[in-house]
Design a protein around this motif. Structure first.
Motif, PDB file in Angstrom:
ATOM      1  N   GLU A   1       0.834  -1.209   0.000  1.00  0.00           N
ATOM      2  CA  GLU A   1       0.000   0.000   0.000  1.00  0.00           C
ATOM      3  C   GLU A   1       0.867   1.257   0.000  1.00  0.00           C
TER       4      GLU A   1
ATOM      5  N   ASN B   1      -6.786   1.437   3.067  1.00  0.00           N
ATOM      6  CA  ASN B   1      -6.387   0.062   3.374  1.00  0.00           C
ATOM      7  C   ASN B   1      -5.166   0.016   4.276  1.00  0.00           C
TER       8      ASN B   1
ATOM      9  N   ARG C   1      -8.022  -5.729   5.466  1.00  0.00           N
ATOM     10  CA  ARG C   1      -8.034  -4.789   4.347  1.00  0.00           C
ATOM     11  C   ARG C   1      -9.333  -4.980   3.584  1.00  0.00           C
TER      12      ARG C   1
ATOM     13  N   ARG D   1     -11.145  -5.977   0.599  1.00  0.00           N
ATOM     14  CA  ARG D   1     -10.855  -6.773  -0.589  1.00  0.00           C
ATOM     15  C   ARG D   1     -12.051  -6.868  -1.532  1.00  0.00           C
TER      16      ARG D   1
ATOM     17  N   GLN E   1     -15.383  -1.655  -2.491  1.00  0.00           N
ATOM     18  CA  GLN E   1     -14.464  -0.643  -3.012  1.00  0.00           C
ATOM     19  C   GLN E   1     -15.136   0.208  -4.084  1.00  0.00           C
TER      20      GLN E   1
END
Length: 168
Positions: free
Chosen positions: A42, A89, A99, A101, A106
Protein backbone atom coordinates in the motif's frame (compact mmCIF):
# COMPACT_ATOMS: atom_id res chain seq x y z
CA UNK A 1 -1.32 -8.81 24.69
CA UNK A 2 -3.34 -7.19 21.87
CA UNK A 3 -2.18 -4.32 19.64
CA UNK A 4 -3.76 -1.60 21.78
CA UNK A 5 -2.14 -2.93 24.96
CA UNK A 6 1.24 -3.03 23.21
CA UNK A 7 0.83 0.62 22.16
CA UNK A 8 -0.19 1.72 25.66
CA UNK A 9 2.62 -0.31 27.25
CA UNK A 10 5.18 1.16 24.90
CA UNK A 11 3.91 4.71 25.52
CA UNK A 12 4.00 4.21 29.29
CA UNK A 13 7.66 3.13 29.37
CA UNK A 14 9.00 5.50 26.75
CA UNK A 15 11.57 7.81 28.41
CA UNK A 16 10.72 10.73 26.16
CA UNK A 17 6.98 10.70 26.78
CA UNK A 18 4.20 9.09 24.80
CA UNK A 19 4.85 9.53 21.11
CA UNK A 20 2.02 8.16 19.01
CA UNK A 21 4.18 7.47 15.96
CA UNK A 22 6.73 5.55 18.02
CA UNK A 23 3.90 3.42 19.38
CA UNK A 24 2.57 2.83 15.85
CA UNK A 25 6.05 1.86 14.65
CA UNK A 26 6.41 -0.57 17.54
CA UNK A 27 2.97 -1.94 16.71
CA UNK A 28 4.01 -2.35 13.05
CA UNK A 29 6.97 -4.52 14.00
CA UNK A 30 4.70 -6.81 16.04
CA UNK A 31 2.37 -7.45 13.11
CA UNK A 32 2.60 -10.76 11.22
CA UNK A 33 4.81 -10.85 8.12
CA UNK A 34 1.87 -11.06 5.70
CA UNK A 35 0.27 -7.91 7.12
CA UNK A 36 3.61 -6.05 6.98
CA UNK A 37 3.97 -7.13 3.35
CA UNK A 38 0.48 -5.75 2.58
CA UNK A 39 1.30 -2.45 4.28
CA UNK A 40 4.48 -2.16 2.22
CA UNK A 41 2.43 -2.77 -0.94
CA UNK A 42 0.00 0.00 0.00
CA UNK A 43 2.84 2.40 0.82
CA UNK A 44 4.50 1.65 -2.53
CA UNK A 45 1.24 2.48 -4.33
CA UNK A 46 0.96 5.70 -2.33
CA UNK A 47 4.55 6.73 -3.09
CA UNK A 48 4.14 5.91 -6.79
CA UNK A 49 0.92 7.91 -7.02
CA UNK A 50 2.45 10.95 -5.34
CA UNK A 51 5.45 10.74 -7.67
CA UNK A 52 3.14 10.54 -10.70
CA UNK A 53 1.12 13.47 -9.32
CA UNK A 54 4.23 15.68 -9.10
CA UNK A 55 5.39 14.61 -12.57
CA UNK A 56 1.94 15.48 -13.90
CA UNK A 57 1.84 18.86 -12.13
CA UNK A 58 5.31 20.01 -13.13
CA UNK A 59 5.83 18.32 -16.50
CA UNK A 60 2.81 16.83 -18.30
CA UNK A 61 0.49 19.78 -17.66
CA UNK A 62 3.04 22.21 -19.11
CA UNK A 63 3.81 20.49 -22.39
CA UNK A 64 1.57 20.23 -25.42
CA UNK A 65 1.07 16.74 -26.73
CA UNK A 66 -1.65 14.64 -28.32
CA UNK A 67 -3.41 13.66 -25.07
CA UNK A 68 -2.61 16.76 -23.00
CA UNK A 69 -6.30 17.24 -22.13
CA UNK A 70 -6.19 13.89 -20.31
CA UNK A 71 -3.25 14.91 -18.13
CA UNK A 72 -4.56 18.44 -17.54
CA UNK A 73 -8.09 17.44 -16.58
CA UNK A 74 -8.40 13.82 -15.47
CA UNK A 75 -5.09 12.16 -14.59
CA UNK A 76 -5.08 13.53 -11.03
CA UNK A 77 -8.59 12.13 -10.54
CA UNK A 78 -7.36 8.67 -11.52
CA UNK A 79 -4.55 9.05 -8.98
CA UNK A 80 -6.94 10.36 -6.31
CA UNK A 81 -8.90 7.11 -6.12
CA UNK A 82 -5.67 5.07 -6.03
CA UNK A 83 -4.39 7.22 -3.17
CA UNK A 84 -7.67 7.08 -1.28
CA UNK A 85 -7.99 3.30 -1.50
CA UNK A 86 -4.36 2.56 -0.63
CA UNK A 87 -4.34 5.04 2.27
CA UNK A 88 -7.62 3.64 3.63
CA UNK A 89 -6.39 0.06 3.37
CA UNK A 90 -3.07 0.99 4.98
CA UNK A 91 -4.87 2.49 7.99
CA UNK A 92 -7.22 -0.48 8.27
CA UNK A 93 -4.29 -2.88 8.07
CA UNK A 94 -2.44 -1.13 10.90
CA UNK A 95 -5.47 -0.70 13.13
CA UNK A 96 -7.52 -3.84 12.43
CA UNK A 97 -5.13 -6.25 10.62
CA UNK A 98 -7.60 -6.39 7.72
CA UNK A 99 -8.03 -4.79 4.35
CA UNK A 100 -10.96 -4.04 2.06
CA UNK A 101 -10.86 -6.77 -0.59
CA UNK A 102 -14.43 -6.78 -1.83
CA UNK A 103 -14.83 -5.42 -5.35
CA UNK A 104 -18.35 -4.22 -4.57
CA UNK A 105 -17.43 -2.38 -1.36
CA UNK A 106 -14.46 -0.64 -3.01
CA UNK A 107 -16.62 0.31 -6.00
CA UNK A 108 -19.37 1.74 -3.79
CA UNK A 109 -16.80 3.57 -1.61
CA UNK A 110 -15.15 5.28 -4.60
CA UNK A 111 -18.53 6.02 -6.21
CA UNK A 112 -19.89 7.70 -3.07
CA UNK A 113 -16.70 9.69 -2.52
CA UNK A 114 -16.59 10.66 -6.21
CA UNK A 115 -20.21 11.80 -6.18
CA UNK A 116 -19.54 13.90 -3.10
CA UNK A 117 -16.39 15.44 -4.61
CA UNK A 118 -18.16 16.29 -7.85
CA UNK A 119 -21.65 17.24 -6.71
CA UNK A 120 -21.32 18.02 -2.99
CA UNK A 121 -18.11 20.01 -2.90
CA UNK A 122 -19.31 22.80 -5.25
CA UNK A 123 -21.58 23.91 -2.39
CA UNK A 124 -18.55 24.42 -0.13
CA UNK A 125 -15.87 25.66 -2.53
CA UNK A 126 -15.47 26.87 -6.08
CA UNK A 127 -15.42 23.83 -8.35
CA UNK A 128 -17.41 22.40 -11.19
CA UNK A 129 -19.09 19.02 -11.50
CA UNK A 130 -17.93 16.80 -14.33
CA UNK A 131 -19.19 13.31 -15.11
CA UNK A 132 -15.84 12.45 -16.73
CA UNK A 133 -14.17 12.98 -13.35
CA UNK A 134 -16.38 10.30 -11.82
CA UNK A 135 -15.44 8.04 -14.71
CA UNK A 136 -11.76 8.84 -13.93
CA UNK A 137 -12.26 7.87 -10.28
CA UNK A 138 -13.69 4.54 -11.39
CA UNK A 139 -10.76 3.95 -13.77
CA UNK A 140 -8.40 4.57 -10.85
CA UNK A 141 -10.38 2.09 -8.77
CA UNK A 142 -10.09 -0.52 -11.53
CA UNK A 143 -6.31 0.04 -11.73
CA UNK A 144 -6.08 -0.43 -7.97
CA UNK A 145 -8.21 -3.57 -8.14
CA UNK A 146 -6.01 -5.06 -10.89
CA UNK A 147 -2.84 -4.24 -8.91
CA UNK A 148 -4.23 -5.92 -5.80
CA UNK A 149 -5.50 -8.98 -7.67
CA UNK A 150 -2.11 -9.49 -9.33
CA UNK A 151 -0.34 -9.20 -5.98
CA UNK A 152 -2.49 -11.81 -4.19
CA UNK A 153 -0.53 -14.65 -5.79
CA UNK A 154 2.76 -13.11 -4.63
CA UNK A 155 1.83 -12.59 -0.97
CA UNK A 156 3.95 -14.09 1.74
CA UNK A 157 2.16 -16.85 3.60
CA UNK A 158 1.43 -16.19 7.25
CA UNK A 159 3.02 -19.47 8.26
CA UNK A 160 6.35 -19.01 9.95
CA UNK A 161 8.69 -21.07 12.08
CA UNK A 162 8.59 -18.39 14.78
CA UNK A 163 5.37 -17.69 16.69
CA UNK A 164 3.91 -14.20 16.38
CA UNK A 165 4.75 -11.85 19.30
CA UNK A 166 1.04 -11.08 19.56
CA UNK A 167 0.18 -14.67 20.40
CA UNK A 168 1.97 -14.55 23.77
Amino acid sequence: MNNFEVSVYYCRWNNFGCNYYDAMLKKYHLLPRGIRYNIKQELMILASCFLLYFINQFYFKKIEMQFSWLFKNHFNDVLASLILLSYSNCLILVLKNRRIRSFTIQFIFISVVGLFWEYGSPYFMRSTADILDIFSYEIGFLIYWILMEKSIGKQIKLTSSQPSPLSK
